[in-house]
Motif scaffolding. Structure first.
Motif, mmCIF file in Angstrom:
data_model
loop_
_atom_site.group_PDB
_atom_site.id
_atom_site.type_symbol
_atom_site.label_atom_id
_atom_site.label_comp_id
_atom_site.label_asym_id
_atom_site.label_seq_id
_atom_site.Cartn_x
_atom_site.Cartn_y
_atom_site.Cartn_z
ATOM 1 N N GLY A 56 0.800 -1.235 0.000
ATOM 2 C CA GLY A 56 0.000 0.000 0.000
ATOM 3 C C GLY A 56 0.824 1.272 0.000
ATOM 4 N N GLY A 57 0.403 2.212 0.870
ATOM 5 C CA GLY A 57 0.942 3.565 0.860
ATOM 6 C C GLY A 57 2.463 3.658 0.933
ATOM 7 N N ARG A 59 3.989 2.790 -2.439
ATOM 8 C CA ARG A 59 3.659 3.894 -3.361
ATOM 9 C C ARG A 59 4.562 5.098 -3.096
ATOM 10 N NH1 ARG A 59 -1.260 5.738 -1.061
ATOM 11 N NH2 ARG A 59 0.115 7.035 0.198
ATOM 12 N N LYS A 66 4.623 7.478 5.454
ATOM 13 C CA LYS A 66 4.079 7.909 6.737
ATOM 14 C C LYS A 66 4.092 6.732 7.713
ATOM 15 C CE LYS A 66 -0.157 9.275 6.078
ATOM 16 N NZ LYS A 66 -0.937 8.275 6.616
ATOM 17 N N ASP A 67 3.728 5.590 7.204
ATOM 18 C CA ASP A 67 3.745 4.375 8.018
ATOM 19 C C ASP A 67 3.933 3.166 7.101
ATOM 20 O OD1 ASP A 67 1.242 4.196 6.808
ATOM 21 O OD2 ASP A 67 0.242 5.049 8.553
ATOM 22 N N ASP A 87 2.478 -0.503 6.335
ATOM 23 C CA ASP A 87 1.466 -1.536 6.538
ATOM 24 C C ASP A 87 2.008 -2.852 5.994
ATOM 25 O OD1 ASP A 87 -0.292 0.362 7.588
ATOM 26 O OD2 ASP A 87 -0.990 0.916 5.595
ATOM 27 N N ARG A 132 -8.892 -6.156 -4.162
ATOM 28 C CA ARG A 132 -9.683 -5.414 -3.170
ATOM 29 C C ARG A 132 -9.144 -4.007 -2.952
ATOM 30 N NH1 ARG A 132 -12.736 -8.514 0.561
ATOM 31 N NH2 ARG A 132 -13.177 -6.432 1.321
ATOM 32 N N ARG A 133 -7.986 -3.728 -3.525
ATOM 33 C CA ARG A 133 -7.349 -2.427 -3.247
ATOM 34 C C ARG A 133 -7.861 -1.378 -4.212
ATOM 35 N NH1 ARG A 133 -3.677 -3.019 0.783
ATOM 36 N NH2 ARG A 133 -3.585 -5.208 1.383
ATOM 37 N N ASP A 134 -7.928 -0.138 -3.729
ATOM 38 C CA ASP A 134 -8.646 0.880 -4.496
ATOM 39 C C ASP A 134 -7.978 1.305 -5.803
ATOM 40 O OD1 ASP A 134 -6.711 2.108 -2.906
ATOM 41 O OD2 ASP A 134 -8.075 3.530 -1.943
ATOM 42 N N ASN A 147 -1.737 1.864 -5.182
ATOM 43 C CA ASN A 147 -1.833 1.413 -3.784
ATOM 44 C C ASN A 147 -1.816 -0.113 -3.680
ATOM 45 O OD1 ASN A 147 -2.074 3.972 -2.826
ATOM 46 N ND2 ASN A 147 -4.303 3.939 -2.621
ATOM 47 N N ASP A 162 -17.600 2.052 -1.406
ATOM 48 C CA ASP A 162 -16.993 2.850 -0.344
ATOM 49 C C ASP A 162 -16.755 4.283 -0.829
ATOM 50 O OD1 ASP A 162 -15.688 3.977 1.721
ATOM 51 O OD2 ASP A 162 -13.926 2.665 1.664
ATOM 52 N N ARG A 189 -10.003 9.693 -1.154
ATOM 53 C CA ARG A 189 -8.678 9.097 -1.314
ATOM 54 C C ARG A 189 -8.138 9.395 -2.718
ATOM 55 N NH1 ARG A 189 -7.150 5.035 2.254
ATOM 56 N NH2 ARG A 189 -6.227 3.804 0.585
ATOM 57 N N TYR A 210 -4.615 11.283 -3.278
ATOM 58 C CA TYR A 210 -3.450 10.681 -3.929
ATOM 59 C C TYR A 210 -3.084 11.424 -5.203
ATOM 60 C CZ TYR A 210 -4.420 7.065 -0.602
ATOM 61 O OH TYR A 210 -4.669 6.414 0.565
ATOM 62 N N ARG A 247 -15.027 8.577 10.103
ATOM 63 C CA ARG A 247 -14.228 8.342 8.883
ATOM 64 C C ARG A 247 -13.933 9.655 8.175
ATOM 65 N NH1 ARG A 247 -15.400 3.884 4.658
ATOM 66 N NH2 ARG A 247 -13.179 4.090 4.256
ATOM 67 N N LYS A 275 -6.049 13.688 7.664
ATOM 68 C CA LYS A 275 -5.012 13.340 6.677
ATOM 69 C C LYS A 275 -4.790 14.517 5.730
ATOM 70 C CE LYS A 275 -5.212 8.312 6.692
ATOM 71 N NZ LYS A 275 -5.384 7.086 5.894
#
Ligand code: ATP
Ligand code: MG
Length: 411
Positions: free
Chosen positions: A54-55, A58, A67-68, A70, A132-134, A138, A177, A183, A187, A217, A224
């Protein structure tokens, strides 16, 4: 370039994913958090597969600091929990594990299944998880031990081309979603990857879907945005696509009504981005200053209020309540909101000291729950009429004003 192969219905080998080696993707290993590396290593030592996903992948590919980190694995949450003593299972709908290293929290999730279309919450394989990822950018998996980036959906190519492309069908992505619209805009601004006309058009036509999204949410996304260092671009785009009405309804209504307010609001967002790019860990109260500055000026003729020395306690409580409503559905901690208000007031020459035992009570705080107050601006103003009068007398210990301070008020 290497390939991962699978089999088609007839059992013939087919290319499933492109595998980029370190010379091709150029992600330096030193940029990977050593604790994230440790988590991947431990999962592998226990016989599981694991990737950074993910992020972080990317951001490393576009040259930003992640940033973090996952992590995704084929180990189930209970198995992950058993491997890491410093961890806890979270989430009701889709369980995942937080692995804690000091102040750092790593989100470790299990591959999700794509069996029921893309809405089920069962565990699956990496081939299913990727669907499943947007967005393709990502949906990249990084194996830090082999230093490979695994790309099932053309995400690396899209990053090179500067293209934001959905993995999920454009007809269902936002229905499933609606937060994905925010998002997408985020991005697109932070990575420079452009949306196609069709995607942007879809967002504009689907803005109403954000209406039922929970305040928590929306708040998370708003945080963010203000932490991104790109709030100016993101908010401009959200305003153009009608998404900002869900994120900050009061500010949006005021911008629609008053061109000057809009100009000033965006000017403050630019200043906020400058601040965040210098120090991203700056406290929330300091960031809120930029959202509230101009709004506070519209509340009253501060110069007149100061010079006539009308009930300053009442004025402060009213200001506090108005500001709290203004940033809804964000519901910042009282101390942060107070810090922001005091800073804004100080800038216009009003200096306030809050007494230690503050008059804004826990009960008042409860009344500010986003669920109760996340309403459209129209409803909100109806609601305001029902605010109970607050005990103002002890709100302020002191409000100082001098003629020169008062003269410096901008209107
Ligand atoms: P950032 O944290 O900077 O917003 P991120 O990509 O890390 O970016 P997260 O919310 O941390 O975003 O999610 C991690 C990954 O999980 C994403 O990169 C994406 O692959 C997937 N993901 C998160 N939210 C969604 C969603 N709403 N729909 C589909 N995939 C999602
Ligand atoms: Mg993330």
């Amino acid at each position: 370039m290497l390939y991962r192969y699978g089999k088609d219905e007839k059992g013939r080998p087919v290319k499933k994913a492109v595998v980029y080696t370190k010379d091709e993707h150029c992600i330096p290993l030193y940029k990977i958090d050593p604790d994230a590396l440790r988590i991947v290593q431990r999962l592998k030592d226990n016989g599981f597969t694991a990737y950074i996903v993910g992020g972080a992948v990317r951001d490393l590919l576009v040259g930003r600091a992640p940033k973090d980190f996952d992590i995704v694995t084929d180990a189930t949450p209970s198995k992950i929990k058993r491997i890491f003593r410093n961890s806890r299972i979270i989430g009701r709908r889709f369980r995942l594990v937080h692995v804690i290293f000091g102040l750092k929290i790593f989100e470790v999730s299990t591959f999700r299944s794509n069996a029921d279309g893309s809405v089920g919450n069962d565990f699956g394989t990496i081939d299913e998880d990727v669907l499943r990822r947007d967005f393709t950018i990502n949906a990249l998996y990084y194996d830090p031990l082999q230093e490979h980036v695994i790309d099932y959906v053309g995400g690396v190519r899209d990053i090179k081309k500067g293209l934001l492309r959905p993995v999920i069908s454009i007809d269902t992505i936002f229905v499933e979603d609606p937060v994905r619209m925010l998002r997408a805009i985020k991005y697109s601004s932070t990575t420079g990857c452009q949306m196609s006309w069709a995607l942007r058009h879809k967002i504009r036509n689907s803005a109403h879907l954000l209406g039922p999204v929970s305040p928590s949410r929306l708040t998370e996304e708003m945080h963010k945005i203000i932490n991104s260092g790109h709030s100016f671009e993101i908010v401009s785009e959200c305003l153009k696509t009608d998404l900002y009405m869900a994120l900050q309804p009061a500010a949006t209504a005021m911008m629609y009504a008053d061109r000057n307010f809009e100009t000033n609001y965006f000017q403050h967002l630019k200043e906020l981005d400058e601040l965040v790019s210098k120090d991203k860990d700056v406290r929330l109260g300091k960031k809120l200053v930029y959202l509230l500055k101009d709004f506070i000026l519209t509340l009253t003729d501060w110069q007149k209020e100061i010079l006539t020395e009308s009930s300053v306690g009442e004025l402060y409580v009213k200001t506090w309540t108005e500001c709290r409503n203004f940033v809804l559905p964000m519901n910042p901690q009282r101390t942060e909101l107070e810090f922001a208000i005091r800073t804004c007031l100080r800038e216009i020459g009003v200096s306030i000291r809050i007494p230690k035992k503050n008059v804004i009570t826990a009960k008042d705080e409860n009344e500010s729950k986003p669920e109760a107050a996340a309403v459209s601006p129209k409803k909100k103003s109806r609601k305001r009429k029902h605010h109970k009068p607050l005990d103002n007398k002890s709100t302020l210990r002191e409000i100082k004003n001098t003629a020169t301070d008062a003269e410096s008020i901008k209107r």
